[in-house]
Design a protein around this motif. Structure first.
Motif, PDB file in Angstrom:
ATOM      1  N   LEU A   1       0.821  -1.083   0.131  1.00 51.21           N
ATOM      2  CA  LEU A   1      -0.116   0.128   0.023  1.00 51.21           C
ATOM      3  C   LEU A   1       0.906   1.260  -0.003  1.00 51.21           C
ATOM      4  CD1 LEU A   1      -2.831   1.492   0.481  1.00 51.21           C
ATOM      5  CD2 LEU A   1      -2.334   1.262   2.754  1.00 51.21           C
ATOM      6  N   VAL A   2       0.523   2.187  -0.895  1.00 46.56           N
ATOM      7  CA  VAL A   2       1.113   3.470  -0.799  1.00 46.56           C
ATOM      8  C   VAL A   2       0.162   4.767  -0.011  1.00 46.56           C
ATOM      9  CG1 VAL A   2       1.930   5.452  -2.049  1.00 46.56           C
ATOM     10  CG2 VAL A   2       2.522   3.285  -2.851  1.00 46.56           C
ATOM     11  N   ALA A   3      -1.120   4.722  -0.496  1.00 42.12           N
ATOM     12  CA  ALA A   3      -2.112   5.457  -0.009  1.00 42.12           C
ATOM     13  C   ALA A   3      -3.469   5.158  -0.529  1.00 42.12           C
ATOM     14  CB  ALA A   3      -1.844   6.977  -0.213  1.00 42.12           C
ATOM     15  N   ARG A   4      -4.547   5.513   0.346  1.00 40.67           N
ATOM     16  CA  ARG A   4      -5.817   4.988   0.144  1.00 40.67           C
ATOM     17  C   ARG A   4      -6.828   6.304   0.393  1.00 40.67           C
ATOM     18  NH1 ARG A   4      -7.445   0.368  -1.568  1.00 40.67           N
ATOM     19  NH2 ARG A   4      -9.363   0.672  -1.293  1.00 40.67           N
ATOM     20  N   ILE A   5      -7.825   6.388  -0.307  1.00 38.30           N
ATOM     21  CA  ILE A   5      -8.869   7.663   0.060  1.00 38.30           C
ATOM     22  C   ILE A   5     -10.159   7.166  -0.018  1.00 38.30           C
ATOM     23  CG2 ILE A   5      -8.583   8.466  -2.380  1.00 38.30           C
ATOM     24  CD1 ILE A   5      -8.716  11.178  -1.375  1.00 38.30           C
ATOM     25  N   THR A   6     -11.008   7.580   1.146  1.00 41.72           N
ATOM     26  CA  THR A   6     -12.410   7.122   0.880  1.00 41.72           C
ATOM     27  C   THR A   6     -13.182   8.108  -0.116  1.00 41.72           C
ATOM     28  OG1 THR A   6     -13.120   8.562   2.889  1.00 41.72           O
ATOM     29  CG2 THR A   6     -12.256   6.397   3.223  1.00 41.72           C
ATOM     30  N   ARG A   7     -14.248   7.610  -0.326  1.00 39.86           N
ATOM     31  CA  ARG A   7     -15.222   8.743  -1.126  1.00 39.86           C
ATOM     32  C   ARG A   7     -15.271   9.868  -0.500  1.00 39.86           C
ATOM     33  NH1 ARG A   7     -17.657   7.380  -5.431  1.00 39.86           N
ATOM     34  NH2 ARG A   7     -19.108   8.701  -6.625  1.00 39.86           N
ATOM     35  N   GLY A   8     -15.453  10.008   0.764  1.00 35.86           N
ATOM     36  CA  GLY A   8     -15.447  11.221   1.656  1.00 35.86           C
ATOM     37  C   GLY A   8     -14.276  11.908   1.722  1.00 35.86           C
ATOM     38  N   GLY A   9     -13.129  11.311   1.297  1.00 35.71           N
ATOM     39  CA  GLY A   9     -11.866  12.093   1.343  1.00 35.71           C
ATOM     40  C   GLY A   9     -10.961  11.779   2.378  1.00 35.71           C
ATOM     41  N   ARG A  10     -11.320  10.709   3.182  1.00 39.69           N
ATOM     42  CA  ARG A  10     -10.211  10.298   4.437  1.00 39.69           C
ATOM     43  C   ARG A  10      -9.259   9.587   3.901  1.00 39.69           C
ATOM     44  NH1 ARG A  10     -13.099   7.345   8.683  1.00 39.69           N
ATOM     45  NH2 ARG A  10     -14.093   6.352   6.809  1.00 39.69           N
ATOM     46  N   THR A  11      -8.035   9.958   4.330  1.00 43.62           N
ATOM     47  CA  THR A  11      -6.787   9.450   3.689  1.00 43.62           C
ATOM     48  C   THR A  11      -6.114   8.821   4.731  1.00 43.62           C
ATOM     49  OG1 THR A  11      -5.571  11.356   4.049  1.00 43.62           O
ATOM     50  CG2 THR A  11      -6.731  11.304   2.034  1.00 43.62           C
ATOM     51  N   ILE A  12      -5.312   7.345   4.011  1.00 42.25           N
ATOM     52  CA  ILE A  12      -4.146   6.902   4.900  1.00 42.25           C
ATOM     53  C   ILE A  12      -3.127   6.920   3.941  1.00 42.25           C
ATOM     54  CG2 ILE A  12      -5.625   5.632   6.447  1.00 42.25           C
ATOM     55  CD1 ILE A  12      -5.277   3.155   4.805  1.00 42.25           C
ATOM     56  N   TYR A  13      -1.745   6.754   4.630  1.00 36.04           N
ATOM     57  CA  TYR A  13      -0.475   6.646   3.937  1.00 36.04           C
ATOM     58  C   TYR A  13       0.427   5.720   4.706  1.00 36.04           C
ATOM     59  CZ  TYR A  13      -1.956  11.249   1.749  1.00 36.04           C
ATOM     60  OH  TYR A  13      -2.519  12.391   0.989  1.00 36.04           O
ATOM     61  N   ALA A  14       1.237   5.159   3.727  1.00 32.84           N
ATOM     62  CA  ALA A  14       2.267   4.143   4.192  1.00 32.84           C
ATOM     63  C   ALA A  14       3.258   5.113   4.968  1.00 32.84           C
ATOM     64  CB  ALA A  14       2.971   3.420   3.234  1.00 32.84           C
ATOM     65  N   GLU A  15       3.979   4.645   5.803  1.00 36.54           N
ATOM     66  CA  GLU A  15       4.971   5.315   6.645  1.00 36.54           C
ATOM     67  C   GLU A  15       5.973   5.993   5.796  1.00 36.54           C
ATOM     68  OE1 GLU A  15       3.952   5.894   9.874  1.00 36.54           O
ATOM     69  OE2 GLU A  15       5.662   7.500   9.813  1.00 36.54           O
ATOM     70  N   PRO A  16       6.614   5.221   4.614  1.00 38.79           N
ATOM     71  CA  PRO A  16       7.561   5.817   3.904  1.00 38.79           C
ATOM     72  C   PRO A  16       7.334   6.972   3.063  1.00 38.79           C
ATOM     73  CG  PRO A  16       7.579   3.072   3.852  1.00 38.79           C
ATOM     74  CD  PRO A  16       6.212   3.625   4.542  1.00 38.79           C
ATOM     75  N   VAL A  17       6.088   6.989   2.955  1.00 39.91           N
ATOM     76  CA  VAL A  17       5.762   8.139   1.748  1.00 39.91           C
ATOM     77  C   VAL A  17       4.969   9.551   2.703  1.00 39.91           C
ATOM     78  CG1 VAL A  17       5.385   6.482  -0.004  1.00 39.91           C
ATOM     79  CG2 VAL A  17       3.261   7.435   1.203  1.00 39.91           C
TER      80      VAL A  17
END
Length: 116
Positions: free
Chosen positions: A48-64
């Protein structure tokens, strides 16, 4: 069936930036929930690098974290990945992912190569 087409990969030098795009098309695109970017380097597992929900919430992998930004335009069914301060270890094939109900869809991948 959802189709995903990525674009924007290429060869850059360390410290430079790139922006990836992924456009979704096909049946039910407006039912897509999460979208994200994954990458796979030679000899390594897809991560995983990053994900985003339809509402705009995001998560990122630590390295990025702090270097990459994921965004999404729901009206265009497109997700973006702005990559800054690129490092050689970011070299990989980057894949777009979309989730619709219980189904996951993948793009064909786009190569990102960062030279030192």
């Amino acid at each position: 069936q959802v189709q995903l087409v990525e674009s924007g990969g290429g060869l850059v030098q360390a410290g430079e930036s790139l922006k990836l795009s992924c456009a979704a098309s096909g049946g039910g695109v407006f039912s897509i929930s999460d979208m994200g970017w994954y990458r796979q380097a030679p000899g390594k597992q897809r991560e995983l690098v990053a994900r985003i929900t339809r509402g705009g919430r995001t998560i990122y992998a630590e390295p990025v974290k702090g270097r990459f930004t994921i965004s999404r335009d729901n009206a265009k069914n497109t997700v973006y990945l702005q990559m800054s301060s690129l490092k050689p270890e970011d070299t990989a094939v980057y894949y777009c992912n979309a989730q619709k109900a219980w189904d996951g869809y993948w793009g064909q991948g786009t190569q990102v190569t960062v030279s030192s």
